[in-house]
Scaffold this motif. Structure first.
Motif, PDB file in Angstrom:
ATOM      1  N   ALA A 165       0.910  -1.162   0.094  1.00  0.00           N
ATOM      2  CA  ALA A 165       0.138  -0.119  -0.033  1.00  0.00           C
ATOM      3  C   ALA A 165       0.815   1.275  -0.064  1.00  0.00           C
ATOM      4  O   ALA A 165       0.570   2.457  -0.759  1.00  0.00           O
ATOM      5  CB  ALA A 165      -1.051  -0.226   1.170  1.00  0.00           C
ATOM      6  N   GLY A 166       1.728   1.324   0.728  1.00  0.00           N
ATOM      7  CA  GLY A 166       2.707   2.422   0.927  1.00  0.00           C
ATOM      8  C   GLY A 166       3.715   2.753  -0.327  1.00  0.00           C
ATOM      9  O   GLY A 166       3.718   3.749  -1.158  1.00  0.00           O
ATOM     10  N   ILE A 167       4.198   1.627  -0.874  1.00  0.00           N
ATOM     11  CA  ILE A 167       5.174   1.741  -2.056  1.00  0.00           C
ATOM     12  C   ILE A 167       4.376   2.079  -3.149  1.00  0.00           C
ATOM     13  O   ILE A 167       4.747   2.874  -3.898  1.00  0.00           O
ATOM     14  CB  ILE A 167       5.953   0.386  -2.214  1.00  0.00           C
ATOM     15  N   GLY A 168       3.049   1.378  -3.226  1.00  0.00           N
ATOM     16  CA  GLY A 168       2.269   1.787  -4.396  1.00  0.00           C
ATOM     17  C   GLY A 168       1.717   3.204  -4.452  1.00  0.00           C
ATOM     18  O   GLY A 168       1.457   3.777  -5.285  1.00  0.00           O
ATOM     19  N   ALA A 169       1.574   3.601  -3.098  1.00  0.00           N
ATOM     20  CA  ALA A 169       0.886   4.716  -3.345  1.00  0.00           C
ATOM     21  C   ALA A 169       2.052   6.151  -3.499  1.00  0.00           C
ATOM     22  O   ALA A 169       1.497   6.934  -4.299  1.00  0.00           O
ATOM     23  CB  ALA A 169       0.586   5.348  -1.654  1.00  0.00           C
ATOM     24  N   ALA A 170       3.159   5.795  -3.455  1.00  0.00           N
ATOM     25  CA  ALA A 170       4.317   6.506  -3.831  1.00  0.00           C
ATOM     26  C   ALA A 170       4.431   6.447  -5.191  1.00  0.00           C
ATOM     27  O   ALA A 170       4.346   7.313  -6.335  1.00  0.00           O
ATOM     28  CB  ALA A 170       5.664   6.412  -3.284  1.00  0.00           C
ATOM     29  N   ILE A 171       4.714   5.295  -6.033  1.00  0.00           N
ATOM     30  CA  ILE A 171       4.941   4.876  -7.394  1.00  0.00           C
ATOM     31  C   ILE A 171       3.757   4.862  -8.166  1.00  0.00           C
ATOM     32  O   ILE A 171       3.664   5.665  -9.339  1.00  0.00           O
ATOM     33  CB  ILE A 171       5.900   3.680  -7.317  1.00  0.00           C
ATOM     34  N   ASN A 172       2.784   4.039  -7.739  1.00  0.00           N
ATOM     35  CA  ASN A 172       1.689   3.628  -8.752  1.00  0.00           C
ATOM     36  C   ASN A 172       0.616   4.983  -8.878  1.00  0.00           C
ATOM     37  O   ASN A 172       0.293   5.515  -9.585  1.00  0.00           O
ATOM     38  CB  ASN A 172       0.926   2.597  -8.416  1.00  0.00           C
TER      39      ASN A 172
END
Length: 366
Positions: A165-172
């Motif tokens: 959720a966190g990594i995707g919030a930044a990148i995706n």
């Protein structure tokens, strides 16, 4: 059918219980997974407290990795013996999002058809359709994502929810990349994962905001270039000042990720973004919360976009193997998220430590 030990929430606010449950043999499109590790996520506590719905009893746990033990008829995407990370986005392949080539937004994700039950036959509601505080669990085969079998289960299982959720919030969702600045408000498990995602993307500066010095120190280890203690200074002004040091004239960060889920911090995120910048809400609010009053001219005049990030807008089949490979290469420190490893009878105590902010992640290891 087989019987295994599992952790359930029987009633709202009641302590969790370790009980014996019945796990059916897999039917069409289903798989039984022997769980090796499962993170203790705040969402599980939301379930126990009745913050999701009232479909008690709940079979808790959803941030997990394990080995496929058996599959039902017509299952071809996984096979017994596969090492998998479980996900709660089994895409349907035929909804309007899937049909336009955006399966990461699938509007008809699904779970196993059969129900796991208590010994007396009472049906259980598995958390996020998974229920992995259990020795074994029944899921839809599409909820199983094959990854490198040499990876550490306690670490890579965390991709099943909070870290993704966190990594995707930044990148995706946020579109972080080199040449852009990122601020993250709230540095719990999801927030520091957003910091790690921003670091992977090449963004700079990466500004971590929290009121807890320990969380800010963790954010620095995972890639934050600057930290802001918002109990001591105005975070909006601090973010603006730091962003302008790198990009003269900047009126905030290009991407501001709100990982708390509160109106006050969302408003800070709104005013801490640069012109044409992006606000990403990944913190989970409660149903009674509402967007703080904002002058509509501010919404119009700043341009950009206001987004929410659901599961980091991830596509598990695409994102999980890639992130596990980065972990294996030493480029993504998933081990840093594992504060402690506990046994399956330690979930209630882990909830208490989580409540006090003592851990990033407790992980049940089976």
């Amino acid at each position: 059918m087989q019987q295994v030990k599992a952790v359930i929430a029987r009633a709202k606010g009641a302590p969790v219980e370790l009980v014996t449950i019945n796990v059916p043999d897999p039917g069409p499109g289903e798989a039984v997974v022997q769980v090796q590790a499962c993170g203790v996520c705040h969402t599980d506590l939301h379930y126990r407290e009745g913050g999701i719905n009232d479909e008690f009893p709940f079979l808790l746990g959803h941030e997990a990795a394990g080995i496929v033990e058996a599959v039902g008829p017509d299952v071809t995407d996984v096979a017994p013996g596969d090492f998998v990370v479980l996900n709660w986005r089994a895409v349907c392949g035929d909804c309007r999002a899937c049909n336009r080539g955006e399966p990461q937004y699938c509007f008809a994700t699904f779970n196993a058809t059969q129900k796991m039950t208590l010994e007396d036959g009472t049906e259980l509601s598995p958390a996020l359709g998974i229920g992995a505080f259990a020795e074994k669990t029944l899921v839809a085969s599409g909820q199983c994502t094959k990854v490198d079998p040499s990876a550490r289960p306690a670490a890579v299982g965390l991709l099943g929810c909070g870290v993704m959720a966190g990594i995707g919030a930044a990148i995706n969702t946020g579109g972080a990349t080199r040449g852009r600045s990122v601020a993250v408000i709230g540095c719990g498990g999801v927030g520091v994962a957003a910091v790690a995602g921003a670091a992977l993307s090449g963004a700079s500066p990466i500004i971590a905001v929290d009121i807890d010095a320990k969380k800010l120190e963790t954010a620095k280890r995972l890639g934050a270039t600057h930290t802001v203690d918002s109990s001591k200074v105005d975070p909006v002004e601090a973010i603006k000042e730091i962003a302008a040091q790198t990009y003269p004239g900047a009126e905030g960060a290009d991407i501001v990720i709100e990982a708390v889920g509160r109106p006050e911090t969302w408003k800070q995120a709104f005013y801490a973004r640069d012109l044409a910048g992006t606000v990403v809400l990944v913190g989970v609010p409660t149903p009674d919360m509402s967007v703080p009053e904002l002058p509509l001219i501010d919404v119009f005049g700043r341009g950009g976009s206001l987004k929410s990030s659901w599961y980091g807008d991830c596509l598990p089949s695409r994102d999980f193997p890639m992130l596990v490979d980065l972990y294996q290469q030493g480029r993504l420190d998933l081990d840093a998220f594992v504060t402690e490893e506990i046994t399956i009878d330690g979930v209630e105590a882990a909830f208490e430590r989580m409540h006090h902010g003592d851990v990033l992640r407790s992980v049940v290891v089976l």
